[in-house]
Design an enzyme around this catalytic site. Sequence first.
Site, PDB file in Angstrom:
ATOM      1  N   GLU A 127     -11.614  10.810  -5.607  1.00 16.00           N
ATOM      2  CA  GLU A 127     -11.581  10.754  -4.146  1.00 16.00           C
ATOM      3  C   GLU A 127     -10.834  11.957  -3.572  1.00 16.00           C
ATOM      4  O   GLU A 127     -11.228  12.503  -2.539  1.00 16.00           O
ATOM      5  CB  GLU A 127     -10.929   9.458  -3.670  1.00 16.00           C
ATOM      6  CG  GLU A 127     -10.933   9.305  -2.161  1.00 16.00           C
ATOM      7  CD  GLU A 127     -10.385   7.958  -1.694  1.00 16.00           C
ATOM      8  OE1 GLU A 127      -9.628   7.952  -0.693  1.00 16.00           O
ATOM      9  OE2 GLU A 127     -10.702   6.923  -2.312  1.00 16.00           O
ATOM     10  N   GLU A 170      -7.271  -2.462   2.497  1.00 13.30           N
ATOM     11  CA  GLU A 170      -6.613  -1.204   2.833  1.00 13.30           C
ATOM     12  C   GLU A 170      -6.784  -0.877   4.312  1.00 13.30           C
ATOM     13  O   GLU A 170      -5.843  -0.437   4.983  1.00 13.30           O
ATOM     14  CB  GLU A 170      -7.201  -0.070   1.977  1.00 13.30           C
ATOM     15  CG  GLU A 170      -6.571   1.282   2.249  1.00 13.30           C
ATOM     16  CD  GLU A 170      -7.240   2.410   1.473  1.00 13.30           C
ATOM     17  OE1 GLU A 170      -6.996   3.581   1.839  1.00 13.30           O
ATOM     18  OE2 GLU A 170      -8.009   2.132   0.534  1.00 13.30           O
ATOM     19  N   GLU A 175      -9.412  11.907  11.757  1.00 15.33           N
ATOM     20  CA  GLU A 175      -8.555  10.803  12.205  1.00 15.33           C
ATOM     21  C   GLU A 175      -7.743  11.190  13.436  1.00 15.33           C
ATOM     22  O   GLU A 175      -6.931  12.122  13.401  1.00 15.33           O
ATOM     23  CB  GLU A 175      -7.613  10.365  11.075  1.00 15.33           C
ATOM     24  CG  GLU A 175      -6.887   9.074  11.369  1.00 15.33           C
ATOM     25  CD  GLU A 175      -6.550   8.282  10.128  1.00 15.33           C
ATOM     26  OE1 GLU A 175      -5.957   7.202  10.262  1.00 15.33           O
ATOM     27  OE2 GLU A 175      -6.880   8.736   9.017  1.00 15.33           O
ATOM     28  N   LYS A 230       0.841  -1.192   0.000  1.00 14.41           N
ATOM     29  CA  LYS A 230       0.000   0.000   0.000  1.00 14.41           C
ATOM     30  C   LYS A 230       0.873   1.237   0.000  1.00 14.41           C
ATOM     31  O   LYS A 230       1.942   1.264   0.625  1.00 14.41           O
ATOM     32  CB  LYS A 230      -0.919   0.033   1.241  1.00 14.41           C
ATOM     33  CG  LYS A 230      -1.746   1.300   1.382  1.00 14.41           C
ATOM     34  CD  LYS A 230      -2.556   1.335   2.674  1.00 14.41           C
ATOM     35  CE  LYS A 230      -3.300   2.654   2.817  1.00 14.41           C
ATOM     36  NZ  LYS A 230      -4.086   2.729   4.066  1.00 14.41           N
TER      37      LYS A 230
END
Length: 449
Positions: free
Chosen positions: A415, A274, A229, A184
């Site tokens: 996105e 992910e 986050e 990733k």
Amino acid sequence: MTTLRSVTVPVGERSATIGLLEYLVLDEQLCWIRRQEGLVGFGEAARFTSSGPERFALAQQWWRAALAGADVENPLTQPGTGLVAFGSFAFSKRSPFESRLVIPEIVVGLRDGEAWVTYTTSDPEAEVTAETAVDTLARYLDDLPLYRQSDPADRILPGMLSESEWKNAVARSVAHIAAGDLSKIVLARDIAVELGSPLVASQVLRELAVRYRDCWTYSVDGLIGSTPEMLIRVESGTAEARVLAGTLDRATAPDDEPDYAKRVLAGSAKQQHEHQIAIDSLTRALEPFTSSMTSHSEPFVLELPNVWHLASDVRAELAADETGAVPTPLTLIEALHPTAAVCGFPTSVAGELISELEHMDRGPYAGPVGWMDGAGNGEWGIALRGAVVETPTEVRLYAGCGIVAGSNPAAELEETWSKFRPMLEALGLDRPRAVPRRPSEFASAPAAS
């Protein structure tokens, strides 16, 4: 360093309806707000800056020295009372951006309806009393909040890469993943906003705090935004984190399918993969500092005004060392940063590839941002959904996507626009139909992680 003296004064209960929003009146102020509660800072009593691989350790040394020499009067036990420092750290250890801790002259705090004011000074002649604290705050609030109207001259320009160049970088990332170089990578891009009249940062912060009340709205030295986050929260020896990985733009949702986000996110092998990489990255880094740790067995769908995310909350009891001390927030963010959620996995490989593909210095974007107090409490988010105010009329926005096997460059570009949306809306701007190809003349230089 200069001796600091500080006093904290309780000021009774405050309405949660407006909360700290009424204190967001200046452009040069600090804040950390969620659901109208948190901390707002004015002025400056002391400051630390550093760059490079040792930035966290040097900040820790400075903070310990500040606490050791401080004379603090604090009758309260709430996290965020007493001596408090706000901070912002560079994403990359090679970035020229100066990471910083700032101890404000005035902090206004609000938690569970209880409010307080903390006054801190390095002036040996100043009076440090409850009256001084209240009077100093009042001076900062003398001016009424400013408001800015959208200007016809406002425009959005590309950053270091055009849209087509960035999609090519995504395709190259997928090729590296297919070759087995990594599993990733989080690839970010920037856009530049040129304003026809000076930005009113306090207005942007108020907009973000109202629209994204379940996120943490932050401001530290021109770094502003509203992050969903939480990298790490520490309170009374317990650490908590919120991990996000997997995104779905709410603008794409059909009106007649209430479980659309759950089906598309939770039902997607790509999104689940992910997310699991991000969770594993955080728990591995946190485990050496804990005596126990728990997290959701399955991620949940976090609903925000612009997007849905797959999210997981992690909770851990911190283990004391041989002296009986538990890890500090700075110790933990140094161990955790960068997580797979903002860098990739393995992080060392992803970090090098990020520098090669992004062609920009992230600066404080995707780095830790937050606050800590003298009792070892603190909240540190990841500087996402935000911007850097470069001049009064120039603002740079950043957004990134987790790239894994099967990622589609066009979908990842869309996105990024969904993640730019919170800041663009707060600035009174809409996504342009077409962005010019020429990079902005005030774009940043590259730096690796």
